[in-house]
Scaffold this motif. Structure first.
Motif, mmCIF file in Angstrom:
data_model
loop_
_atom_site.group_PDB
_atom_site.id
_atom_site.type_symbol
_atom_site.label_atom_id
_atom_site.label_comp_id
_atom_site.label_asym_id
_atom_site.label_seq_id
_atom_site.Cartn_x
_atom_site.Cartn_y
_atom_site.Cartn_z
ATOM 1 N N SER A 114 0.824 -1.211 0.000
ATOM 2 C CA SER A 114 0.000 0.000 0.000
ATOM 3 C C SER A 114 0.863 1.268 0.000
ATOM 4 N N LYS A 115 2.117 1.137 0.415
ATOM 5 C CA LYS A 115 3.009 2.307 0.354
ATOM 6 C C LYS A 115 3.229 2.773 -1.088
ATOM 7 N N TYR A 116 2.997 1.861 -2.036
ATOM 8 C CA TYR A 116 3.234 2.197 -3.443
ATOM 9 C C TYR A 116 1.930 2.417 -4.215
ATOM 10 N N ALA A 117 0.800 2.406 -3.501
ATOM 11 C CA ALA A 117 -0.482 2.630 -4.173
ATOM 12 C C ALA A 117 -0.445 3.980 -4.886
ATOM 13 N N MET A 118 -0.847 4.015 -6.121
ATOM 14 C CA MET A 118 -0.929 5.236 -6.942
ATOM 15 C C MET A 118 0.442 5.846 -7.257
ATOM 16 N N SER A 119 1.531 5.157 -6.864
ATOM 17 C CA SER A 119 2.851 5.789 -6.971
ATOM 18 C C SER A 119 3.270 6.205 -8.388
ATOM 19 N N PRO A 120 2.858 5.498 -9.460
ATOM 20 C CA PRO A 120 3.307 5.982 -10.774
ATOM 21 C C PRO A 120 2.856 7.417 -11.083
ATOM 22 N N ILE A 121 1.706 7.824 -10.521
ATOM 23 C CA ILE A 121 1.296 9.208 -10.790
ATOM 24 C C ILE A 121 1.392 10.104 -9.564
ATOM 25 N N ASP A 122 1.450 9.508 -8.372
ATOM 26 C CA ASP A 122 1.511 10.315 -7.161
ATOM 27 C C ASP A 122 2.239 9.560 -6.039
ATOM 28 N N PRO A 123 3.568 9.660 -6.004
ATOM 29 C CA PRO A 123 4.344 8.915 -5.008
ATOM 30 C C PRO A 123 3.985 9.283 -3.558
ATOM 31 N N GLU A 124 3.360 10.437 -3.368
ATOM 32 C CA GLU A 124 3.019 10.891 -2.011
ATOM 33 C C GLU A 124 1.729 10.280 -1.490
ATOM 34 N N PHE A 125 0.978 9.623 -2.370
ATOM 35 C CA PHE A 125 -0.393 9.240 -2.026
ATOM 36 C C PHE A 125 -0.507 8.543 -0.668
ATOM 37 N N SER A 126 0.359 7.546 -0.449
ATOM 38 C CA SER A 126 0.191 6.727 0.757
ATOM 39 C C SER A 126 0.484 7.521 2.033
ATOM 40 N N THR A 127 1.277 8.562 1.928
ATOM 41 C CA THR A 127 1.546 9.342 3.138
ATOM 42 C C THR A 127 0.530 10.467 3.331
ATOM 43 N N LYS A 128 0.015 11.001 2.222
ATOM 44 C CA LYS A 128 -0.885 12.148 2.403
ATOM 45 C C LYS A 128 -2.338 11.756 2.627
ATOM 46 N N PHE A 129 -2.724 10.538 2.188
ATOM 47 C CA PHE A 129 -4.135 10.164 2.335
ATOM 48 C C PHE A 129 -4.424 9.744 3.770
ATOM 49 N N ASN A 130 -5.369 10.417 4.410
ATOM 50 C CA ASN A 130 -5.753 10.060 5.774
ATOM 51 C C ASN A 130 -7.125 9.426 5.784
ATOM 52 N N LYS A 131 -7.329 8.511 6.712
ATOM 53 C CA LYS A 131 -8.645 7.891 6.838
ATOM 54 C C LYS A 131 -9.690 8.986 6.987
ATOM 55 N N GLY A 132 -10.793 8.839 6.267
ATOM 56 C CA GLY A 132 -11.826 9.863 6.310
ATOM 57 C C GLY A 132 -11.752 10.779 5.102
ATOM 58 N N ASP A 133 -10.614 10.802 4.408
ATOM 59 C CA ASP A 133 -10.526 11.574 3.162
ATOM 60 C C ASP A 133 -11.351 10.879 2.084
ATOM 61 N N ILE A 134 -11.662 11.623 1.044
ATOM 62 C CA ILE A 134 -12.487 11.076 -0.041
ATOM 63 C C ILE A 134 -11.687 11.086 -1.339
ATOM 64 N N LEU A 135 -11.652 9.931 -1.986
ATOM 65 C CA LEU A 135 -10.935 9.812 -3.255
ATOM 66 C C LEU A 135 -11.905 10.145 -4.389
ATOM 67 N N VAL A 136 -11.516 11.110 -5.222
ATOM 68 C CA VAL A 136 -12.387 11.523 -6.327
ATOM 69 C C VAL A 136 -11.592 11.452 -7.634
ATOM 70 N N ALA A 137 -12.225 10.939 -8.693
ATOM 71 C CA ALA A 137 -11.543 10.862 -9.982
ATOM 72 C C ALA A 137 -12.538 11.122 -11.107
ATOM 73 N N GLU A 138 -12.043 11.048 -12.334
ATOM 74 C CA GLU A 138 -12.928 11.321 -13.465
ATOM 75 C C GLU A 138 -13.424 10.000 -14.063
ATOM 76 N N ASN A 139 -13.182 9.761 -15.363
ATOM 77 C CA ASN A 139 -13.761 8.581 -16.003
ATOM 78 C C ASN A 139 -12.954 7.305 -15.781
ATOM 79 N N ASN A 140 -13.681 6.168 -15.784
ATOM 80 C CA ASN A 140 -13.063 4.845 -15.923
ATOM 81 C C ASN A 140 -12.060 4.521 -14.819
ATOM 82 N N PHE A 141 -12.445 4.765 -13.572
ATOM 83 C CA PHE A 141 -11.546 4.467 -12.455
ATOM 84 C C PHE A 141 -11.418 2.950 -12.295
#
Ligand code: SF4
Lengths: 420, 166
Positions: free
Chosen positions: B36-63
């Motif tokens: 999970s430390k590498y989740a989303m890392s190709p586009i956002d290496p910070e993801f695993s450290t910046k995402f806190n429980k309770g945050d909401i993940l939002v995206a556009e098409n075809n997630f």
């Protein structure tokens, strides 16, 4: 109103007379396939223990170690060992390892038959649509449910009918047909839907080619990639000693399709899918001259006997460019042996190819040929996503095996027709 | 899901966040916690450290397009992702997320939502309030047969109940 092949298979599996798109049915599963990377080790083994449950019918379960074979490191080896031991513990005799990508193994061993419902923990399970099965990929937790109950709920999909008529030009392959189709429908254009591939072009194709088409249905978001069963399907199965135990369904004349698309085979030129999406499709002439470092012929999409045979026609008595590597991984051990016997591997090797074990390895950058930052690969596989074959700073172009072979000769992307 | 309103602040991504991005193949041999430390890392290496429980993940098409790998929703869930809002989802990811109890909602107006916007999501009514921008959007409601799975606590407990009823 008539029914499509998908509707008929699902109705039969649910024990009802009629099914239409949108119905939610509980269907009985004929075969459940798990691979090593997404099989027992992800949730399944642990939760089965928690539930204190076994598998509903061990003869209907198939386990295949293919992604991590041969293992590149101790971690991968551990996963293969775990998978092997799990299959043994649960009495799953249909266990295969080191013999190639799961989908080819399923088909070669008669686990994907016409009229059956087949589910697998791998998205390209949709390939068995070429065998006339309703087959789709599911996640691990969902597979856990299937293993315990032998059933799953499925929403009956609408069907997009894709019609290809006419003869393909020399040097144009099934891979070009499916890439063109995906380019038109878009990478999400068939989400939740089934795609039914029909027309004289498809009818003329041998099973090796048809599988390349159904394999990539998921690259349009599709749930299934159906091709009607015909004499060629039956013959393919008969050669493997299977002459009964399956059902053939045809779509009714008045079946309902949400969309029908028509293509003319004569007009199709060799195409490529450019980085980093599979629907980023263009004629090869538009990217001619793009420098490549690696060329890959392999996988459950583009590593079958016919793929290697056609590539060998391009590479016979030629050499690959200096500084370029051509990696070839036959889609199964059976394909490997047949190509060896027929001298195909020798031709490829003499041209400069490195012949690898039958494996998933390079297709998703796990081993046997990952890409370094800045490198470009042309590949007969099915995905060119960011980082798919190694570094996130590498690029992958998807093309037919002959286009890959031609690019290896020149060290850049070229129209393969001049070599045929 | 006890409360029908979920509040949280947004991390926003674009189109075609595929499974090779969410769960890169090279890290799949690791445990879920490590991977999970590498989740989303190709586009956002910070993801695993910046995402806190309770945050909401939002995206556009075809997630979630691409692979059936459950390591994609599993690693997101491990990082505290309970809800994903996108214009559309790929089929297998959608089912996997539900089976793990992650709410997946479709909303046509996610292009109006930005990083760090505060949202209030009413998933039963199918309504999203963007507190930061003072806007309201429609979103999908969960179909009834799917809410049954989520309310049961995921697919496995649901199946147990279902078999008992038969
Ligand atoms: S060869 Fe590639 S696409 Fe096929 S099952 Fe293996 S990893 Fe997946």
């Amino acid at each position: 109103m008539g029914m499509t092949i998908s509707e008929k298979i699902l109705a039969h599996a649910a024990g009802v007379d009629k099914a239409s798109a949108g119905d939610i049915l509980w269907v009985k599963v004929d075969k459940a396939m798990m691979d090593d990377i997404l099989g027992p080790r992800v949730e399944i083994a642990e939760k089965l223990k928690e539930l204190n449950a076994g598998v509903w019918d061990k003869d209907k379960v198939v386990v295949i170690s293919d992604h991590y074979t041969p293992p590149a490191n101790a971690k991968q080896a551990e996963i293969v060992k775990f998978t092997r031991e799990w299959a043994k513990e649960y009495g799953v005799d249909n266990y295969y390892e080191f013999v190639g990508p799961c989908h080819q193994i399923m088909v070669e061993n008669g686990h994907a038959l016409p009229g059956k419902v087949v589910l697998g923990t791998d998205s390209h399970t949709c390939m068995y649509g070429a065998m006339g099965a309703f087959a789709t990929g599911i996640g691990s937790t969902e597979m856990l449910g299937v293993l315990v109950t032998g059933e799953i709920w499925l929403k009956v999909p609408e069907t997009i009918r894709v019609v290809w008529e006419g003869h393909l030009q020399k040097g144009v392959m099934a891979k070009d047909v499916v890439l063109k189709t995906i380019g038109k429908i878009g990478h999400a254009g068939a989400t939740y839907k089934a795609v039914e591939n029909v027309g004289s072009t498809i009818e003329n194709m041998i099973m090796d080619e048809r599988m390349a088409i159904s394999n990539m249905a998921v690259e349009m978001g599709a749930k299934a990639g159906i091709i009607p069963t015909d004499e060629k399907t039956k013959e393919y199965l008969a050669q493997r000693g299977i002459t009964e135990g399956y059902e053939i369904y045809e779509s009714d004349e008045d079946a309902e399709y949400c969309e029908t698309l028509y293509f003319k085979a004569e007009e199709l030129e060799p195409v490529v899918a450019c980085p980093h999406e599979v629907d980023n499709v263009t004629e090869i002439k538009n990217v001619e001259g793009t420098e490549i470092h690696q060329a890959y012929i392999g996988s459950c999409t583009g590593g079958r006997y016919n793929d290697l045979l056609e590539a060998s026609k391009v590479l016979k008595e030629r050499k690959i460019a200096k500084g370029v590597r051509l990696l070839v991984s036959p889609a199964s051990k059976e394909v490997w042996d047949r190509c060896a016997k027929d001298g195909i591997l020798q031709i490829l090797s003499e041209a400069g190819a490195t012949i690898l074990a039958a494996s998933c390895g390079a297709c998703l950058g796990l081993h046997s040929g990952a890409l370094a930052p800045g490198e470009v690969c042309i590949s007969s596989t099915n995905r060119n996503f960011l980082g798919r074959m190694g570094s996130k700073d590498s690029k992958v172009y998807l093309a037919s095996p002959v286009s890959v072979a031609a690019a290896a000769i020149e060290g850049k992307i070229v129209d393969p027709r001049k070599y045929l | 899901m006890s409360d029908k309103i979920i509040k949280g602040s947004v991390w926003k991504y674009g189109d075609n966040i595929n499974t090779d991005i969410i769960s890169p193949p090279a890290y799949m041999e690791l445990s879920i916690a490590e991977a999970s430390k590498y989740a989303m890392s190709p586009i956002d290496p910070e993801f695993s450290t910046k995402f806190n429980k309770g945050d909401i993940l939002v995206a556009e098409n075809n997630f979630g397009s691409g692979s059936s790998r459950e390591t994609a929703p599993l690693t997101l869930k491990h990082l505290g992702v309970d809800i994903i809002i996108a214009k559309s989802f790929a089929r297998i990811f959608y089912r996997n997320a539900i089976n793990l109890g992650i709410l997946v909602l479709e909303c046509n107006e996610t292009h109006k939502i930005e990083d760090r916007d505060e949202l209030e999501v009413n998933y039963l009514e199918g309504e999203i309030k963007n507190i930061t921008k003072n806007e309201t959007y429609k979103c999908s409601k969960m179909p009834e047969h799917i809410m049954k799975i989520i309310n049961a606590g995921g697919l496995v407990p649901f199946l147990k109940e279902y078999k008992k009823d038969r």
